[in-house]
Design an enzyme around this catalytic site. Structure first.
Site, PDB file in Angstrom:
ATOM      1  N   LYS A 101      -5.567  -4.331  15.790  1.00  0.00           N
ATOM      2  CA  LYS A 101      -6.509  -3.101  16.711  1.00  0.00           C
ATOM      3  C   LYS A 101      -7.973  -3.560  16.650  1.00  0.00           C
ATOM      4  CE  LYS A 101      -7.042   0.195  13.807  1.00  0.00           C
ATOM      5  NZ  LYS A 101      -7.949   0.981  13.167  1.00  0.00           N
TER       6      LYS A 101
ATOM      7  N   ARG B 296      -7.476  11.414  11.099  1.00  0.00           N
ATOM      8  CA  ARG B 296      -6.320  11.003  10.414  1.00  0.00           C
ATOM      9  C   ARG B 296      -5.489  12.065   9.906  1.00  0.00           C
ATOM     10  NH1 ARG B 296      -7.097   5.833   8.261  1.00  0.00           N
ATOM     11  NH2 ARG B 296      -9.365   5.005   8.249  1.00  0.00           N
TER      12      ARG B 296
ATOM     13  N   ARG C 117      -3.362 -14.062   6.893  1.00  0.00           N
ATOM     14  CA  ARG C 117      -4.908 -13.912   7.266  1.00  0.00           C
ATOM     15  C   ARG C 117      -5.488 -13.980   5.795  1.00  0.00           C
ATOM     16  NH1 ARG C 117      -6.435  -8.046   9.710  1.00  0.00           N
ATOM     17  NH2 ARG C 117      -6.561  -7.397   7.382  1.00  0.00           N
TER      18      ARG C 117
ATOM     19  N   ARG D 182      -9.549 -12.019   1.710  1.00  0.00           N
ATOM     20  CA  ARG D 182      -9.680 -10.442   1.160  1.00  0.00           C
ATOM     21  C   ARG D 182      -8.524 -10.236   0.304  1.00  0.00           C
ATOM     22  NH1 ARG D 182      -9.609  -6.468   6.655  1.00  0.00           N
ATOM     23  NH2 ARG D 182      -8.811  -5.190   5.271  1.00  0.00           N
TER      24      ARG D 182
ATOM     25  N   ARG E 256       0.326  -0.887   2.041  1.00  0.00           N
ATOM     26  CA  ARG E 256      -0.865  -0.237   2.860  1.00  0.00           C
ATOM     27  C   ARG E 256       0.186   0.164   4.485  1.00  0.00           C
ATOM     28  NH1 ARG E 256      -4.323  -5.140   3.291  1.00  0.00           N
ATOM     29  NH2 ARG E 256      -5.083  -4.142   5.086  1.00  0.00           N
TER      30      ARG E 256
END
Ligand code: IMP
Ligand code: MG
Length: 369
Positions: A193, A268, A307, A313, A325
């Protein structure tokens, strides 16, 4: 909707509402003037319709004349008022009522007062059908006001945009942001995104509004809204939707000449989606589309683990956290998919492929909006 030259206008004040305001002004003025014979003075060109309708409603004998002033260029008032036709009769001792179509900055009215400074009239009253209090910069008294309006350009009922629109029997208001492309961008974690938002922003000259960035900006700069948001966050409470919407509104307002916006991270919930619709409507605009990047779960998991190897992360490292998630994303966005589908604004775009292939697919959706 009407188009005059290059601009679009939407219906704003009906002929009936104008008629009611005119009737009310005529009877108030007649009552105040009593049995004297007033001289009504219209300010050309704009006031020809006001004067014509007004005097037909005036119940007693009166005189009518005009002066002609010009101040407007395009959609902006200028300081430089030209006196094209001045007073042509002696008004000594007379009760004079100026009939204006609209009072905006008050520059024209200042010129009217200059014209009357040396006339020995008995009294000078100002009547205007429309009045823009936010634009008015003078302190001459307005004795009779028909309808107060916001500081937006209007046409119709004598008022023009570069010569056109005077003949319309009702009032239309300019539409400033109608042709914006406003996107709500969605995608599960790992769908790309961020990369695509960057691209769309460049290609379509859109302003990217990431709710997270807007929050951080407001809190860091200690804006009133930022401090308010922080007070909820510090208590461990959710920031109320209205606070978020107010922040977004400030962002939209900073960029009213933009081609449009990409909303990222908002809405949201369907309550937020409704609030966003209202916000855009108040700006004469609308959400054009919700675009969701669609990527198969297994591919997302694979991408995010990869990633995580380089980004460090923590939330990209653990497969079960990643799957959580993703599930959460679908749980939350399902409602929005329904919300925008109901308005025919939902577009799912296949998010598997090269970056270029995906941008190509997004562009074809946007180009066809
Ligand atoms: P002012 O001198 O700024 O008060 O503006 C007065 C004149 O500007 C009016 O008599 C109109 O001719 C023009 N004007 C002000 N606002 C508008 C508008 O919204 N539409 C069209 N003309 C306007
Ligand atoms: Mg005028």
């Amino acid at each position: 909707m009407v188009k005059l030259h290059d601009k679009f206008f939407k219906p704003f004040i009906s002929a009936e509402e104008i008629d009611r305001a005119m009737t009310r002004m005529a009877s108030e003025i007649a009552k105040d003037i009593g049995d004297e014979i007033p001289v009504f003075i219209g300010i050309l060109n704009g006031s020809f319709m006001v004067v014509s309708d007004f005097v037909k409603k005036y119940p007693k004998p009166c005189e009518v004349t005009f002066i002609k002033l010009a101040s407007y260029e395009g959609v902006k008032s200028t300081e430089d008022i030209q006196r094209l036709i001045g007073l042509t009769q002696d008004l000594t001792g007379r009760t004079v009522v100026i009939l204006e179509d609209i009072i905006d900055t008050g520059n024209t009215l200042a010129e009217v007062h200059r014209i009357f400074k040396n006339e020995q009239v008995k009294s000078l009253k100002i009547a205007t059908l429309f009045y823009k209090p936010e634009a008015y910069k003078k302190d001459f008294k307005l004795h009779y006001v028909g309808i107060e309006i916001p500081n937006k350009f209007i046409v119709g009922y004598g008022l023009d945009y570069d010569g056109l629109g005077r003949n319309l029997p009702e009032i239309y208001q300019i539409k400033q942001t109608e042709y914006m492309t406003n996107l709500v961008l969605f995608g599960p974690p790992g769908a790309g995104k961020g990369t695509q938002a960057e691209f769309l922003k460049e290609k379509y000259k859109l302003v990217h509004i990431s709710t997270g960035d807007v929050f951080r900006y407001n809190i860091k700069n200690e804006t009133a809204l930022g401090m308010l948001a922080k007070s909820y966050i510090d208590k461990g409470e959710l920031v109320p939707d209205q606070v978020t919407i107010d922040m977004l509104e400030a962002e939209v307002e900073k960029n009213t000449d933009a081609n449009g916006f990409i909303f990222d991270g908002f809405p949201r919930t369907s309550a937020q989606a409704e609030a966003l619709d209202k916000l855009m409507e108040s700006k004469d605009s609308a959400i054009s589309a919700m675009i969701a990047l669609e990527v198969d779960d297994e591919i997302l998991v694979e991408r995010l683990i990869k990633r995580g190897e380089t980004s460090g992360r923590a939330d990209d490292a653990d497969e079960s956290i990643i799957r959580n998630r993703i599930t959460e994303y679908y749980n939350k966005t399902a409602i929005l998919k329904d919300y925008y589908s109901a308005q025919d604004k939902y577009y799912g775009v296949d998010g598997v492929g090269s970056i270029e292939e995906i941008t190509e697919r997004l562009s074809s959706v946007i180009d066809n909006l």
